[in-house]
Design an enzyme around this catalytic site. Structure first.
Site, PDB file in Angstrom:
ATOM      1  N   ARG A 258      34.280  45.400  43.309  1.00 11.94           N
ATOM      2  CA  ARG A 258      35.504  45.753  42.599  1.00 11.94           C
ATOM      3  C   ARG A 258      35.437  47.190  42.106  1.00 11.94           C
ATOM      4  O   ARG A 258      34.435  47.600  41.539  1.00 11.94           O
ATOM      5  CB  ARG A 258      35.730  44.794  41.428  1.00 11.94           C
ATOM      6  CG  ARG A 258      35.852  43.369  41.951  1.00 11.94           C
ATOM      7  CD  ARG A 258      36.312  42.382  40.926  1.00 11.94           C
ATOM      8  NE  ARG A 258      36.338  41.052  41.546  1.00 11.94           N
ATOM      9  CZ  ARG A 258      36.684  39.940  40.922  1.00 11.94           C
ATOM     10  NH1 ARG A 258      37.057  39.984  39.658  1.00 11.94           N
ATOM     11  NH2 ARG A 258      36.685  38.798  41.552  1.00 11.94           N
ATOM     12  N   ARG A 273      31.015  44.516  33.092  1.00 13.18           N
ATOM     13  CA  ARG A 273      32.003  44.987  34.070  1.00 13.18           C
ATOM     14  C   ARG A 273      31.317  45.921  35.035  1.00 13.18           C
ATOM     15  O   ARG A 273      30.989  47.047  34.703  1.00 13.18           O
ATOM     16  CB  ARG A 273      33.147  45.696  33.325  1.00 13.18           C
ATOM     17  CG  ARG A 273      34.354  46.028  34.168  1.00 13.18           C
ATOM     18  CD  ARG A 273      35.459  46.656  33.335  1.00 13.18           C
ATOM     19  NE  ARG A 273      35.993  45.748  32.328  1.00 13.18           N
ATOM     20  CZ  ARG A 273      36.883  44.779  32.567  1.00 13.18           C
ATOM     21  NH1 ARG A 273      37.347  44.610  33.795  1.00 13.18           N
ATOM     22  NH2 ARG A 273      37.309  44.008  31.610  1.00 13.18           N
ATOM     23  N   GLU A 347      35.347  36.336  29.417  1.00  9.65           N
ATOM     24  CA  GLU A 347      35.770  35.593  30.620  1.00  9.65           C
ATOM     25  C   GLU A 347      34.639  35.491  31.631  1.00  9.65           C
ATOM     26  O   GLU A 347      34.030  36.480  32.025  1.00  9.65           O
ATOM     27  CB  GLU A 347      36.971  36.305  31.255  1.00  9.65           C
ATOM     28  CG  GLU A 347      37.487  35.580  32.481  1.00  9.65           C
ATOM     29  CD  GLU A 347      38.581  36.364  33.214  1.00  9.65           C
ATOM     30  OE1 GLU A 347      39.321  37.128  32.567  1.00  9.65           O
ATOM     31  OE2 GLU A 347      38.665  36.202  34.447  1.00  9.65           O
ATOM     32  N   SER A 350      37.717  31.695  36.258  1.00 14.50           N
ATOM     33  CA  SER A 350      39.155  31.797  36.343  1.00 14.50           C
ATOM     34  C   SER A 350      39.648  30.784  37.378  1.00 14.50           C
ATOM     35  O   SER A 350      39.340  30.890  38.550  1.00 14.50           O
ATOM     36  CB  SER A 350      39.523  33.220  36.760  1.00 14.50           C
ATOM     37  OG  SER A 350      40.909  33.388  36.669  1.00 14.50           O
ATOM     38  N   ARG A 388      27.221  38.602  35.278  1.00 11.90           N
ATOM     39  CA  ARG A 388      27.919  38.456  34.001  1.00 11.90           C
ATOM     40  C   ARG A 388      27.415  37.227  33.243  1.00 11.90           C
ATOM     41  O   ARG A 388      27.258  37.263  32.011  1.00 11.90           O
ATOM     42  CB  ARG A 388      29.426  38.368  34.186  1.00 11.90           C
ATOM     43  CG  ARG A 388      30.162  38.401  32.851  1.00 11.90           C
ATOM     44  CD  ARG A 388      31.660  38.350  32.994  1.00 11.90           C
ATOM     45  NE  ARG A 388      32.243  39.647  33.302  1.00 11.90           N
ATOM     46  CZ  ARG A 388      33.552  39.881  33.325  1.00 11.90           C
ATOM     47  NH1 ARG A 388      34.408  38.900  33.051  1.00 11.90           N
ATOM     48  NH2 ARG A 388      34.012  41.080  33.623  1.00 11.90           N
TER      49      ARG A 388
END
Length: 424
Positions: A258, A273, A347, A350, A388
């Site tokens: 990403r 991130r 988070e 999802s 993460r």
RNA sequence: GGAGAGGUGGCAGAGUGGUCGAAUGCGGCGGUUUGCUAAACCGUUGUUCUGGGGUAAUCCCGGUACCGGGGGUUCGAAUCCCCCCCUCUCCGCCA
């Protein structure tokens, strides 16, 4: 992609969806162009019918008759070409708008502008009260020699990391633990291509719209996946499945890439991130039935919850509001895991349901028991995303002496080790 | 990267300008036969959009498009021409 018939018949519902999702698309423009294009198509079609009919005489005619008929048919042919030229002008804009028209959010999706207005559904587990000053994952990772982001920045730029020693092993352990849970739950494990075609990106609705977030190859055609959802969901695209095959449950394993454009200065510390991570993703293809979709949505959420519970991590589930919902989703539940360094939930999962939005784009269909061909429904959720997940794992399970206890479920994957203490 | 071969329906495989949505075989589905299974025989067999009719629903009739993708030639293209993609074989390089 929505059913064009649905848009024609329910323009107000579509516009309301745009408003709820804070997505700006000119639905009226689509309606006008669509109606114009359809009218032209109808007239072209009847011209072609005439053309085909008259052409059948051609082989039977004598030479002079052929010549005369050719003249007549040329006129028809020119009119067809004229109509087709108009269509060729209209259709790209129609299709372009179509790809931007969002899916209709479920009624139970809360109203709201962004993630601050997501609605908590439930909390599970209690955040730990530390009797000492807890370290964050960067301090733990550095002192235990599990993680190096400084040198990573030198080698690979910002938002990069090296995992070392038990850090590297812990990542593989948690991924493998997660994958094994999915396999035991009936999912097919899949190791997938990381470079995919533009069609696959469009089919899963990452394009258009996600250009800024995805790495695009420049020398060759292709995109780096941001999630294995892309190749896994697209896997059966273009096929007509047998209803007996459904539901198809798959667990994709891949690195994810990403760009994180536009996030400068946000979450810069540590490995929250980053540009590249590993993820196991659960994907379900099921029948075109909202109730069934909803049932499987609950199932994929439950899988993630089971895993977090076994990892002994507190989490909460939020119902993502309209403004924070993506274009393709009917509904999305985010699962956020307690991260002591953030003094909050971050988070980690999802879970989305799409109805036929992706399946339409992918042309992913099945033949129902009554013989009708229908679009599948698609759903997906994170199983585990690392590094993460290492943040809550290290931070929640740290001890006063600076060591980290390995949760029981991971020990078999860590050669039986119970603690990470830097001694090896 | 170089050379060659090829991409046609679920699969195999014909088809080189009109009567081709496409022969034939296999598979699938329905039926006959059979104590059952197999075999044999008969029938059937895709998708898209669109017009009309009908149903609770499957559906019926007509038209259109689809032979890897895109463009072109032509009254007309699976068939001829151009570009692209993919697969296979050999050579080179290489984890």
């Amino acid at each position: 992609m929505l059913d064009p018939k649905f848009i024609r018949e329910n323009p107000d519902v579509v516009k309301a969806a745009c408003r709820k999702k804070r997505i700006d698309v000119d639905v009226d423009r689509w309606l006008a162009l669509d109606s114009e294009s359809r009218e032209i198509k109808r007239s072209v079609e009847s011209l072609k019918a005439e053309q085909n009919l008259r052409s059948k005489e051609m082989p039977k005619l004598p030479p002079d008759g052929k010549l005369a008929l050719r003249g007549e048919l040329k006129i028809l042919s020119d009119r067809v070409a004229e109509g087709e030229a108009r269509i060729k002008l209209l259709d790209p804009e129609i299709d372009g708008l179509m790809l931007r028209i969002p899916n209709i959010p479920a009624p139970e999706v809360p109203e709201g502008k962004d993630d601050t207005e997501n609605v908590e559904v439930r909390r599970v587990g209690t955040p730990r009260q530390f009797t000492f000053a807890p370290k964050d994952h960067v301090e733990l990772g550095t002192s235990l020699d599990l993680l190096d982001t400084e040198r990573a920045a030198r080698i690979a730029g910002s938002r990069s990391y090296f995992l070392k020693n038990e850090g590297a092993l812990l990542e593989l352990a948690v991924l493998r633990f997660a994958l094994d849970h999915m396999v035991a739950s009936g999912f097919t494990p899949m190791i997938v291509p990381h470079i995919v075609s533009e069609e696959a990106m469009r089919g899963t609705a990452y394009l258009p719209g996600g250009e800024e977030q995805a790495y695009q190859l420049t020398r060759d055609d292709g995109w780096l996946i941001g999630t294995s959802e892309v190749p896994v969901t697209a896997y059966r695209g273009g096929e007509i499945l047998n209803v007996a095959e459904l539901p198809i449950k798959m667990a994709g394993w891949s690195s994810c890439y990403r760009r994180e454009a536009g996030t400068y200065g946000k979450d810069t510390r540590g490995i929250y991130r980053i540009h590249q991570f590993m993820k196991v993703e659960q994907v379900i293809l099921c029948k075109n039935d909202p109730e069934e979709s909803k049932k499987f949505h609950a199932e994929i959420v439950a899988h993630a919850e089971t895993i977090l519970q076994k990892l002994e991590l507190p989490y909460r589930i939020v119902n993502v509001c309209g403004g924070d919902l993506g274009r393709p989703q009917i509904q999305k539940f985010d699962i956020e895991t307690w991260m002591p360094s953030r003094q909050g939930y971050g988070e980690t999962h999802s879970a989305s349901r799409f109805h036929e939005f992706q399946a339409r784009r992918l042309n992913l269909r099945y033949r129902d028991a009554d013989g009708t061909v229908r679009f599948c429904h698609t759903l997906n959720n994170t199983v585990i995303a690392s590094p993460r997940i290492l943040i809550p794992l290290l931070e929640n399970h740290q001890n006063e002496d600076g060591s980290v206890t390995i949760p029981e479920c991971l020990r078999p994957y860590m050669n039986g080790r119970t603690v990470i203490n830097g001694r090896r």
